[in-house]
Design an enzyme around this catalytic site. Structure first.
Site, PDB file in Angstrom:
ATOM      1  N   ASP A   9      -0.295  12.394 -10.437  1.00  0.00           N
ATOM      2  CA  ASP A   9      -0.265  13.271 -11.334  1.00  0.00           C
ATOM      3  C   ASP A   9      -1.808  12.820 -11.873  1.00  0.00           C
ATOM      4  OD1 ASP A   9       0.037  11.069 -13.284  1.00  0.00           O
ATOM      5  OD2 ASP A   9       1.508  12.103 -14.345  1.00  0.00           O
ATOM      6  N   CYS A  66       0.751   7.589 -11.253  1.00  0.00           N
ATOM      7  CA  CYS A  66       0.784   8.328 -12.556  1.00  0.00           C
ATOM      8  C   CYS A  66       0.224   7.473 -13.439  1.00  0.00           C
ATOM      9  CB  CYS A  66       2.081   9.038 -12.752  1.00  0.00           C
ATOM     10  SG  CYS A  66       3.480   7.771 -13.262  1.00  0.00           S
ATOM     11  N   GLY A  67       0.618   8.110 -14.772  1.00  0.00           N
ATOM     12  CA  GLY A  67      -0.111   7.096 -15.736  1.00  0.00           C
ATOM     13  C   GLY A  67       0.380   5.603 -15.978  1.00  0.00           C
ATOM     14  N   THR A  68       1.677   5.411 -15.726  1.00  0.00           N
ATOM     15  CA  THR A  68       2.267   4.086 -15.888  1.00  0.00           C
ATOM     16  C   THR A  68       2.812   3.706 -14.384  1.00  0.00           C
ATOM     17  OG1 THR A  68       4.311   4.915 -16.224  1.00  0.00           O
ATOM     18  CG2 THR A  68       2.874   4.377 -18.005  1.00  0.00           C
ATOM     19  N   GLY A  69       2.942   4.401 -13.569  1.00  0.00           N
ATOM     20  CA  GLY A  69       3.536   4.262 -12.184  1.00  0.00           C
ATOM     21  C   GLY A  69       5.044   4.731 -12.556  1.00  0.00           C
ATOM     22  N   HIS A  99      10.653  -8.673   0.580  1.00  0.00           N
ATOM     23  CA  HIS A  99      11.888  -8.929   0.193  1.00  0.00           C
ATOM     24  C   HIS A  99      12.852  -7.344   0.202  1.00  0.00           C
ATOM     25  CE1 HIS A  99      11.624 -12.920  -2.076  1.00  0.00           C
ATOM     26  NE2 HIS A  99      10.968 -13.127  -0.649  1.00  0.00           N
ATOM     27  N   ARG A 110      -3.291   4.214 -15.819  1.00  0.00           N
ATOM     28  CA  ARG A 110      -3.689   3.589 -17.347  1.00  0.00           C
ATOM     29  C   ARG A 110      -3.252   2.263 -17.333  1.00  0.00           C
ATOM     30  NH1 ARG A 110      -0.831   9.313 -19.338  1.00  0.00           N
ATOM     31  NH2 ARG A 110      -2.639  10.512 -18.613  1.00  0.00           N
ATOM     32  N   HIS A 134      17.629 -10.557   3.236  1.00  0.00           N
ATOM     33  CA  HIS A 134      17.129  -9.408   2.404  1.00  0.00           C
ATOM     34  C   HIS A 134      17.939  -8.075   2.843  1.00  0.00           C
ATOM     35  CE1 HIS A 134      14.615 -12.168   0.386  1.00  0.00           C
ATOM     36  NE2 HIS A 134      14.049 -12.446   1.457  1.00  0.00           N
ATOM     37  N   ARG A 137      21.084  -7.338   1.274  1.00  0.00           N
ATOM     38  CA  ARG A 137      20.856  -6.733  -0.128  1.00  0.00           C
ATOM     39  C   ARG A 137      20.347  -5.356   0.113  1.00  0.00           C
ATOM     40  NH1 ARG A 137      18.256 -12.152  -1.468  1.00  0.00           N
ATOM     41  NH2 ARG A 137      20.169 -13.574  -1.657  1.00  0.00           N
TER      42      ARG A 137
HETATM   43  C1  RB5 Z   1       1.432  11.911 -18.181  1.00  0.00           C
HETATM   44  O1  RB5 Z   1       1.065  11.817 -19.309  1.00  0.00           O
HETATM   45  C2  RB5 Z   1       2.324  10.521 -18.143  1.00  0.00           C
HETATM   46  O2  RB5 Z   1       3.649  10.743 -18.681  1.00  0.00           O
HETATM   47  C3  RB5 Z   1       2.759  10.387 -16.511  1.00  0.00           C
HETATM   48  O3  RB5 Z   1       1.270  10.038 -15.957  1.00  0.00           O
HETATM   49  C4  RB5 Z   1       3.373   9.105 -16.456  1.00  0.00           C
HETATM   50  O4  RB5 Z   1       2.783   8.073 -16.929  1.00  0.00           O
HETATM   51  C5  RB5 Z   1       4.826   8.967 -16.583  1.00  0.00           C
HETATM   52  O5  RB5 Z   1       5.569   8.129 -16.268  1.00  0.00           O
END
Ligand code: RB5
Length: 149
Positions: A9, A66-69, A99, A110, A134, A137
């Site tokens: 994204d 994405c921003g955090t994954g 694993h 980010r 593994h 599992r």
């Molecule tokens: C978008 O602003 C943000 O929410 C998205 O990139 C992501 O971090 C979501 O988990």
């Protein structure tokens, strides 16, 4: 040649070019499912596209961003057969192949830098699944997935 699906994204877009060039340098063929600029989009769409490409066998592996994954990994993991791991360092990257046999990794634009993304992709792509204990599992995870149908 391994084919790798890539998708992001707007929050993960900052990592995508480096991830694609790293994968190509490792000898992979890359299929890019977008997005293609930093305009705001919805991460589930891209997580699903990459996950379906991997689950169907069209691509062997995937990288989502994405921003955090986190959001895009949750989305990808809803597709049957996907084991998508959020990874923030090379140790996690190597271990999630050794694993968990993660067929997709998720990165946060980010959270990590393009340089870190490059090292993470290399560590995951070049690591081998160890099988053995593994596999038992992973079979348990598959059973959970089957029960949820
Ligand atoms: C978008 O602003 C943000 O929410 C998205 O990139 C992501 O971090 C979501 O988990």
């Amino acid at each position: 040649m391994k084919k790798v699906a890539v998708g992001c994204d707007h929050g993960g877009f900052v990592l995508k070019d480096r991830v694609v060039s790293t994968l190509k340098a490792l000898g992979a063929e890359v299929e890019d499912f977008g997005c293609f600029d930093e305009n705001s989009v919805d991460y589930p769409e891209y997580g699903e596209k990459v996950a379906r490409a991997v689950a169907s066998g069209r691509c062997e592996l995937g990288v989502v961003m994405c921003g955090t994954g986190i959001g895009i990994s949750i989305s990808a993991n809803k597709v049957r057969g996907i084991r998508c791991a959020v990874v923030t360092n090379t140790y996690m990257a190597k271990l999630t192949k050794n694993h968990n046999n993660a067929n997709i990794i998720a990165l946060g634009g980010r959270v990590i830098t393009p340089d870190e993304a490059e090292e993470i992709v290399k560590a995951w792509f070049t690591a081998e699944y160890e099988g053995g204990r593994h596999q038992r599992r992973l079979d348990m995870i598959t059973r959970i997935e089957e029960d949820a149908r």
